[in-house]
Design a protein around this motif. Sequence first.
Motif, PDB file in Angstrom:
ATOM      1  N   TRP A 302      -2.883   7.571   3.974  1.00  0.00           N
ATOM      2  CA  TRP A 302      -3.914   7.083   3.051  1.00  0.00           C
ATOM      3  C   TRP A 302      -4.295   8.209   2.118  1.00  0.00           C
ATOM      4  O   TRP A 302      -4.181   9.386   2.474  1.00  0.00           O
ATOM      5  N   GLN A 342      -8.700   3.871   7.196  1.00  0.00           N
ATOM      6  CA  GLN A 342      -8.360   4.961   6.274  1.00  0.00           C
ATOM      7  C   GLN A 342      -8.465   6.335   6.936  1.00  0.00           C
ATOM      8  O   GLN A 342      -8.080   7.343   6.356  1.00  0.00           O
ATOM      9  N   GLN A 360       0.883   3.404   0.004  1.00  0.00           N
ATOM     10  CA  GLN A 360       0.123   3.490   1.248  1.00  0.00           C
ATOM     11  C   GLN A 360      -0.218   2.100   1.793  1.00  0.00           C
ATOM     12  O   GLN A 360      -0.322   1.908   3.000  1.00  0.00           O
TER      13      GLN A 360
END
Length: 372
Positions: A302, A342, A360
């Motif tokens: 992330w 995340q 991502q």
Amino acid sequence: MTRWQRFSLSPRLVDWSIFALLAIELGSGLLSLVTGRPGGQVVFVLHGIVGLCLCVLVFEKLRRVRKRVTRRAAWDRATPVSVLLAIVTLGALGSGIAWVLGGSLALGPWGLLNLHIGLGLVLIVVVAVHLRHRWRPPQRRDLDGRRTVISYLVLVGAGALTWRLQAVFNGLLKTAGAERRFTGSREEGSNEGNDFPMTSWVADDPEPIAIDDWELTVTGEVKRDLAFAYDEINPQESATEGVENGRESDPSETLRATLDCTSGWYSVHDWRGVRVGDLLDQADATESARWVSFRSVTGYRWSLPIEEARGALLATHVGDERLTHGHGAPLRLVAPGRRGFQWVKWVTTVEVRERRDPGQWLAVFVSGFDEE
Ligand SMILES: Nc1nc2c(c(=O)[nH]1)N[C@H]1C(S)=C(S)[C@@H](COP(=O)(O)O)O[C@H]1N2
Ligand SMILES: [Mo]
């Protein structure tokens, strides 16, 4: 004509209102998954109120079309889809309401909130099929001036009021729903070291990482590529240990932050580790550095805008304990205000970038599948 009917909307308008509200639910539902700061609370409130308005309209609609299902002769090719749609819709609404009122459900690694999200996603597909069969464009005469406006006002007012009452109800009955954070998540294992839930997304389940083989790389838009062994970033357990390792002082910092998983729990801890800003200073990020991507040994990754990334932490410890493997040892990202998914676990690479990293979104779904 009863009073209720005088205030009601035309059938077609009910249908299109349901469609519009579903679109809002889809949008706010998806947005809620990436919303973790208090300023985003409006997304969750909207989702709740619109959901309650949907309950009224769906009830109204089912009352109207009931006969088309109960009378066998009225069935046509599209009726099974309609029945399925009714079931999924009631499931999505029901699971949402049950969650708010403190309900829970154990579905293997998933819970009630995952069921709610899943049904919401299935709903999109079923609605699409339903509309192919039953598309009736809205018409001007469906709008009846003041009466239409009043009906909508009553609807939204009732939704908002019920939403308020929900908090009162939860508080009075002290349900699990009373303890919700603004994201809807409930507290689990705060301040208890590693003793909080473990969540991995889809297939991410690496072997425990041997510290001696592990290294953290800082690369990309930096003037100096860096690599750190575990002991170079690990907070020293004591001053003597720091001296033995040839270090002047403990470079570690503590950050209190809330891990809030989209599956409906949150946990508040003092996390300890290195400030990402320190790593970027050491590596000397270039002028064009704008984003920082955190990559796991599994490929999961992330990225954060560089200013936000500077304030984030790469943690080795939670509370006074070393992170366990399940929580991302030896190193995990702690990104305050971001949702749990995340907070990359098992970080091995910090990549400084010029642009954000759209890949991502795919990586979080497919990482781990290429193992073995
Ligand atoms: N590499 C990797 N990091 C990950 C995940 C994952 O599956 N793989 N899951 C994320 C999700 S969905 C959450 S909620 C948090 C959970 O952290 P925990 O297992 O320590 O509670 O880690 C995040 N980091
Ligand atoms: Mo999560």
